[in-house]
Each structure stands twice: as C-alpha cells, then as structure tokens.
Design a protein around this motif. Sequence first.
Motif, short mmCIF file in Angstrom:
data_model
loop_
_atom_site.label_atom_id
_atom_site.label_comp_id
_atom_site.label_asym_id
_atom_site.label_seq_id
_atom_site.Cartn_x
_atom_site.Cartn_y
_atom_site.Cartn_z
N ARG A 61 1.15 -0.90 -0.16
CA ARG A 61 0.10 -0.29 0.27
C ARG A 61 0.72 1.76 0.22
O ARG A 61 2.10 1.40 0.28
CB ARG A 61 -0.72 -0.12 1.39
N ASP A 157 20.38 -12.09 1.84
CA ASP A 157 21.69 -12.06 2.22
C ASP A 157 22.07 -12.43 3.58
O ASP A 157 22.48 -12.98 4.34
CB ASP A 157 22.58 -10.44 2.66
N THR A 194 7.82 -2.52 4.30
CA THR A 194 7.22 -3.16 3.71
C THR A 194 6.83 -4.56 4.71
O THR A 194 6.16 -5.16 4.71
CB THR A 194 9.02 -3.72 2.68
N ARG A 214 15.45 -7.06 13.00
CA ARG A 214 16.90 -6.84 13.12
C ARG A 214 17.02 -5.03 13.95
O ARG A 214 16.85 -5.18 15.43
CB ARG A 214 18.12 -6.80 11.90
N THR A 215 16.44 -4.02 12.96
CA THR A 215 16.87 -3.26 13.72
C THR A 215 14.75 -2.75 14.38
O THR A 215 14.35 -2.70 12.45
CB THR A 215 17.35 -2.19 12.80
N ARG A 333 15.13 7.04 9.52
CA ARG A 333 14.36 5.95 8.47
C ARG A 333 13.30 6.55 8.17
O ARG A 333 12.48 7.47 9.19
CB ARG A 333 14.65 5.09 9.95
N TRP A 498 18.81 2.18 3.48
CA TRP A 498 19.08 2.43 2.17
C TRP A 498 19.50 3.61 2.06
O TRP A 498 19.99 3.98 0.72
CB TRP A 498 17.84 1.77 1.28
P1 NAP Z 1 14.27 -1.80 4.19
O1 NAP Z 1 13.59 0.00 5.20
O2 NAP Z 1 15.66 -0.97 3.72
O3 NAP Z 1 13.96 -2.78 5.64
C1 NAP Z 1 14.76 -3.54 5.25
C2 NAP Z 1 14.51 -4.68 5.77
O4 NAP Z 1 15.08 -5.61 6.49
C3 NAP Z 1 15.54 -3.70 7.96
O5 NAP Z 1 13.97 -3.83 8.69
C4 NAP Z 1 16.26 -4.83 7.67
O6 NAP Z 1 17.57 -4.79 8.79
C5 NAP Z 1 15.99 -6.54 7.60
N1 NAP Z 1 17.35 -6.87 7.00
C6 NAP Z 1 18.40 -7.10 5.91
N2 NAP Z 1 18.68 -7.97 5.42
C7 NAP Z 1 18.99 -8.48 6.78
C8 NAP Z 1 19.13 -9.81 6.90
N3 NAP Z 1 20.09 -10.65 6.45
N4 NAP Z 1 18.77 -10.67 8.71
C9 NAP Z 1 17.83 -10.23 9.59
N5 NAP Z 1 17.00 -8.55 8.62
C10 NAP Z 1 17.27 -8.06 7.87
O7 NAP Z 1 13.58 -2.13 3.13
P2 NAP Z 1 12.04 -2.14 2.67
O8 NAP Z 1 10.97 -2.57 3.81
O9 NAP Z 1 11.41 -2.52 1.39
O10 NAP Z 1 11.36 -0.92 2.51
C11 NAP Z 1 12.20 0.37 1.43
C12 NAP Z 1 11.61 1.00 1.28
O11 NAP Z 1 10.51 1.73 0.46
C13 NAP Z 1 11.25 2.12 1.87
O12 NAP Z 1 11.89 3.35 3.06
C14 NAP Z 1 9.66 2.55 1.69
O13 NAP Z 1 10.43 4.09 1.10
C15 NAP Z 1 9.83 2.72 0.47
N6 NAP Z 1 8.08 1.24 0.94
C16 NAP Z 1 7.27 2.45 0.75
C17 NAP Z 1 6.19 1.79 1.29
C18 NAP Z 1 5.00 2.94 1.45
O14 NAP Z 1 4.73 2.71 0.49
N7 NAP Z 1 4.10 2.15 2.24
C19 NAP Z 1 6.06 0.08 1.42
C20 NAP Z 1 7.24 -0.33 1.36
C21 NAP Z 1 8.29 -0.03 1.23
P3 NAP Z 1 18.00 -3.59 9.46
O15 NAP Z 1 17.79 -1.99 9.53
O16 NAP Z 1 19.21 -4.25 10.42
O17 NAP Z 1 19.06 -3.63 7.83
#
Ligand code: NAP
Length: 545
Positions: A61, A157, A194, A214-215, A333, A498
């Motif tokens: 969403r 990873d 996500t 993790r975080t 973040r 990121w």
């Molecule tokens: P993200 O914010 O980078 O989150 C990735 C998650 O995976 C973090 O909690 C990270 O922990 C964890 N992770 C990664 N590698 C791991 C490992 N080896 N072991 C355990 N945990 C691990 O990615 P995302 O959630 O896909 O979101 C990315 C961006 O997409 C958002 O910031 C936003 O801009 C956009 N997005 C927007 C929406 C929306 O509009 N509602 C929805 C989804 C995404 P660490 O933090 O400790 O690395």
Amino acid sequence: MTNTGGQTGGATPLDMLIIGQGFGGMYMLHKARGMGLSVRAIEAGDNVGGVWYWNRYPGARCDVMSIDYCYSFSNEIMQDWTWSEQFAAQPEILAYANYVADKLDLRRDVLFNTRATTMRYDDARALWRVETEGGEVFEVTYLVMATGPLSVPKGIDVPGAERFGGELYLSGRWPHHTVDFAGKRVGVIGTGSTGIQIVPVVAQQAQALTVFQRTPSFTLPMRNRKLDAGYVAQIKEHYPQLRALARNSFTGGVRAITSRPLFSVSVAERERLMSDAWDRGGLEFLGLFSDLLFNQQANDIVADFVRRKIAETVHDPETAATLTPHGYPIFARRPCLDSGYYETFNRDNVTLVDCLTDPIQEITATGIRTATAHIDLDVIIGATGYDGLTGAMMAVDITGRDGRSLREKWAGGAQSYLGLMMAGFPNLFMIAGANGPSALANFVLLNEQNADWICDCIDHLRAHALPGIEPRPEAESAYMHTVVAIAEQSLMPKANTWYTGTNIAGKPRFFPIFAGGLNKYREMCADEVANGFPGFVTTRADADA
Ligand code: NAP
C-alpha cells in the motif's frame, strides 16, 4: 535535429530511449511523443507500473495519500479516475498505471521484458549506444534513466537460501499468483516499511508467523479509510489548485507543515498535538514541529511518545521492549505507516525473534537457524530491502565521455547536478535521480517535474542546434556540496538506512538526497531553464563534427 539516420550495424536510431516504465518513464514517454521526438522505452517487466508492478506482496500500500500520489499533468485524468481509499493498495495503484497507459496508448512504444546491459557514449557521433540482454541495439541522442530508486532488491543475504525446501518469496519480486498461507508456518525477515505491511496480513492467514527483526522501526498508524463521494467531489472540484499547492510544497503533498518548534509549546500542548496526530493517522506527525528533524532533544520527545504507544499496545512487556526502537532519530529512517502492526504481536500465532541478540545464521532445508534455535518453516518471505538510489544505475555498464565509467564516477557515492544529469555523461538524463529530493518528496510530482525539465532542456538544445549538454563540473560539485550541507544540518544522516547506503555491504556511507524540499528544488531547476542553463556546458554541432 531528429535522429532518423539509417540503421547502423542493426542498431535502431532514435531521438530518445527511456529505460523503465514506472510512473516517471510513462510520463516521459508521453511528453517526448508530444515534442515530436522519435522515442521508445524498454522495461524489464511485462507491463507498466514500475515499483507497483513488482511489489505485489500482501498488504502492499502507498504511504502517500492517493489524491497526492497520482499524475497532476492532466485534469482529464484527475477527473476521470476515482480513488477508493485514502491510502491506495497496490492493486488499485497498478490498475491506475494501466489505465493511464491505455488512455495515452503508451504500450505501442514500449519493449517489455527487455533489460539494458550496456550504455556507451560515442564521443565522435554524440550518440548513446545501448545494448540489451536480448541483443537489441539502440543508438540514441537522448537517454533517459527512469529506473527508480527502489528497483534492485537486496535479496536475502543469509547463507543457505538455495537449500530451503519450502516456498521462498522476495517482497520486491512477488509472484503474480495468489500465495496461500493457510495452515502454514511463515517466517518474515525484515521489518522496514515492507515487512511492517506484510506482517499483519500474513498473521491473519498463517498457522504460525515468526517475525525476524534486526533493527526495530518506528511506525505510525495509517488509519486508512474509504473515500466517500462527497470528499472525492470536493477534491475533484479543486484538484488543479490542490495539485499546484502540493507541487510547491516541501514534500509534494497536501499536508499542514508548521513553523512551530517543539519547545515553543507547553508540555501539555505538545502531548495533545502528538495524541491528535496519532489518532488521525498518516504522516501528520512529520509536520507537527519544525525542528523535529533538526533538534535531537525535540526528536527524542516525539520518539518517546511513539515508544510509549508501543508499550501501551503490545501486551507482553518483553516483546514490546524488543519492538521499541533506540539508537537513531525517529524519521531519520523512512517513517512507516502500518495497519495494526504492533497489535499483531498480541496474537497467539505470532512470535518475534530479536536478530540483534539472536542473529540469523543460516537458512536450512526446513527453516531458519538463529544463534540459539531452529525455527521450522513452510514459507520464508524476504522483506530485506533494496540497493536503493544507485542500484539500478550501477547495475548497467554505463560509460560516458572519454571512456569514463559511471561505476568509477560513483565509487564514492552518487554525484550529479540536480539529480538530473552528470558531468561527463552528455545527454544522459535521470528521472528521480539519487541526488534530487527522491524519497523525501512525492515521487509522482517529482517524476513529472523532472520529465518536464528534460523536455525544456531538449527544447533549448533543439532551438540552438546544440547536439549535447552536460553539467559543468563546478556546478555539479557546488550542488553536491549543498546537498551534503543541508543533510548535515539535519538528523537524517544519523541512521543506518538505504538512504545512507549502509544496508548494502561495501557501499560508501553517504546521504546523497537533496533534503531542502521539493519547492526549493523546483526553483533551482526552474532557474537553470530561465537563465539559459548556466550550470551546463553545451557542444556546438560544427565543433562536434
Ligand atoms: P528497508 O526499509 O531497507 O528494510 C529492510 C529490512 O530488512 C530492515 O528491517 C533490515 O534490517 C532487514 N534486513 C535486511 N537484511 C537482513 C538480514 N540479513 N537479517 C535480518 N534482517 C535483515 O526495506 P523495505 O522495507 O523494503 O522499504 C524500503 C523503502 O521502500 C521504504 O523505506 C519506503 O521508502 C519504500 N516502501 C514504501 C512503502 C509504502 O509506500 N508504504 C511500502 C514499502 C516500501 P536492518 O535495518 O537492521 O538492516
């Protein structure tokens, strides 16, 4: 100056090639056609929509209000299309992208299932030669990268993923069929925006859900709602004015932003303001206090408010403590918006694993092994994020003027002028590039503004019979200096995200995004056009021969 030269060694000559058919690439294609350019687009997916094409995961969403997260260039489209919810779900946003593609008849100029592999600037001919995985070759005057900031998933990873005997999914590469979680033991790795969307939905369907965090993230209630006919009619009546306001606002959305610093109001009053914002939901919190992202003490107070909400919501104190973020400023973040995320941890079928104290060691044939336990799973979902901002550009082998590669230029982090163009890479344009306002702004309005600017730039080149343009190195470095200076005044670079590249091993830590606001950014871009592109150097046709 139209590139209609005959085919060279099987190459297709074009004025413009656009890489990507997300919202930015789609609008660029429409605009380039309107200018009479010979233009094609290539797209790795089999249809339009970009990030909304790939991210079909449960609960996906948008966290920007639907009335803001849509094109503003056509009042006809704004009047025709009706959003059903305040925050639209992925299927509705993808339907919208398809509706626009149909209406503008975009697909006839798009090569789907096509990925660019190499791009080389031919200095002598002032052309970009683009090759694709499938062997197509294009020779183009203007190359537009509309590849988006979040199109290269980081992947899982963790060693052993290939051994897993169950179902393994990546949020950003979600299959097109429905995934059935009923009766299954599901593990979700990752709790960014996500993961926070996936968890409440999967928890309702799965037999058991284990969340590997993790975080911990700060997340605010979205409080999504259906849009009623009266509200929609009111918005549509004033749509052009509302969009103009949004375009010239800090983030590109219709949202109140105050000039009130946190400590200018009493303790009771700020508590009331935060409670009201929490109850109303959405991203209102961000606009509550002017110093939220600049004053650590003010930030701490808002962070503590959210921490208290977690403690109030989650019944088990140990789980609540594990979910509570510490060690980085709130909103440094990307702020998450959720639909019942913290409440989900009160369910009997949901378990939280703290990967900070009990890290994942491997994926096995039957589940996930942490330092202290093995969790048996039928399904693993990786919500592990992206090689953001630069990943898609760096994935292509791009060589600019004088044989200099992009990978070399960006070895220390993304560098460009206005996030639109780079010194040494003539006629290579970026839409929503790493150094513009990017994720700090409404992407749809940013995409439109960037594409409009590219058209203004090409108009200028054509009007003066100039074959090439690129930023002056000094303009680029002054701009990057500004980007860094603005970021350093804020708390934004203090978190591992990121944004700063710290989620990808080996990536240089650097906050490359322009944090001065979409409105200020638009002014800087408009000044370049109004003043005849003083920050750029152009090449003359005769000098080029
Ligand atoms: P993200 O914010 O980078 O989150 C990735 C998650 O995976 C973090 O909690 C990270 O922990 C964890 N992770 C990664 N590698 C791991 C490992 N080896 N072991 C355990 N945990 C691990 O990615 P995302 O959630 O896909 O979101 C990315 C961006 O997409 C958002 O910031 C936003 O801009 C956009 N997005 C927007 C929406 C929306 O509009 N509602 C929805 C989804 C995404 P660490 O933090 O400790 O690395």
